[in-house]
Design an enzyme around this catalytic site. Sequence first.
Site, PDB file in Angstrom:
ATOM      1  N   GLU A 181      -1.511  57.410   8.699  1.00 36.86           N
ATOM      2  CA  GLU A 181      -0.605  56.304   8.368  1.00 36.86           C
ATOM      3  C   GLU A 181      -1.319  54.985   8.656  1.00 36.86           C
ATOM      4  O   GLU A 181      -2.034  54.862   9.654  1.00 36.86           O
ATOM      5  CB  GLU A 181       0.662  56.423   9.214  1.00 36.86           C
ATOM      6  CG  GLU A 181       1.655  55.299   8.987  1.00 36.86           C
ATOM      7  CD  GLU A 181       2.855  55.372   9.938  1.00 36.86           C
ATOM      8  OE1 GLU A 181       3.915  54.848   9.572  1.00 36.86           O
ATOM      9  OE2 GLU A 181       2.721  55.960  11.039  1.00 36.86           O
ATOM     10  N   LYS A 212       7.624  55.239   2.374  1.00 39.66           N
ATOM     11  CA  LYS A 212       8.276  55.777   3.570  1.00 39.66           C
ATOM     12  C   LYS A 212       9.781  55.546   3.531  1.00 39.66           C
ATOM     13  O   LYS A 212      10.251  54.411   3.413  1.00 39.66           O
ATOM     14  CB  LYS A 212       7.662  55.122   4.813  1.00 39.66           C
ATOM     15  CG  LYS A 212       8.094  55.721   6.147  1.00 39.66           C
ATOM     16  CD  LYS A 212       7.338  55.019   7.280  1.00 39.66           C
ATOM     17  CE  LYS A 212       7.650  55.593   8.642  1.00 39.66           C
ATOM     18  NZ  LYS A 212       6.908  54.862   9.713  1.00 39.66           N
ATOM     19  N   CYS A 219       5.049  59.903   9.068  1.00 38.82           N
ATOM     20  CA  CYS A 219       5.347  59.722  10.486  1.00 38.82           C
ATOM     21  C   CYS A 219       6.817  59.952  10.828  1.00 38.82           C
ATOM     22  O   CYS A 219       7.277  61.087  10.897  1.00 38.82           O
ATOM     23  CB  CYS A 219       4.857  58.343  10.932  1.00 38.82           C
ATOM     24  SG  CYS A 219       4.605  58.175  12.721  1.00 38.82           S
TER      25      CYS A 219
END
Length: 258
Positions: A41, A109, A143
Amino acid sequence: MRIAAVQHDIVWEDRDANFDRLAPQVAHAAGAGAELVLLTETFSTGFSMTPGIGEPEGGPSARFLAGQAAEHGVWIGGSCPEIAGGEAALPYNSFVLAGPDGTVHRYRKLHPFTHAGEHERFSAGEGPVTVEVGGLRITPFICYDLRFADVFWAAAPHTDVYLVPANWPAARRTHWQTLLQARAIENQAYVVGCNRVGTAGDGTEHAGDSRIISPMGELLATAAGVETMVLADVDPAEVAGTRDRLRFLPDRRGASNS
């Protein structure tokens, strides 16, 4: 397909320095036979929320990935802060997957990390994205998305492997390890987790613990807390066979398994 997760440190907010550090690591992964290389990330900046950290969609980080893909004949992905929709817009934490033929796919995301204020500096994406590469159905998440099983469940019927790049803190490393394994077991799919090492500019420590996990939850490759690479072969037939032998997914209430 052989997949490599490159577990690396990140120079805080210095794209060029990170490109210089990562290029030989990508070359090493390609030399080991990787056909898909996963970086972390925010591989080019660190998990920074400094105003102005965003870059245009197709900016320097995406160009680096595209260049590496073309040079080494591999697919390569990692996330970076990209702005889409005008200069005043907040960036997305955008996973960019670049192919050797110039193809580029993006996933944004879904879950900004509110605990650290990411929701104040980044926009949320709209939904999962699944890409087929060489007969392998690939769904990336980023994440904090790992904590939300429902989005993994929704993508499962059309996914052979989940990619999860991260800047996951060492203080919660047990969560990272456990959730990666749980997502593989419950969805009967491969999971590739690629986490950074080192200390971020805000002082956060990262322990790595990158790993590749089989559809049965077995650890195929793992790493400790140094710059390194984990490498494993993944096979969509193994996913299909596991799901045929153990027919768990159709029993999910409300799940779509078409």
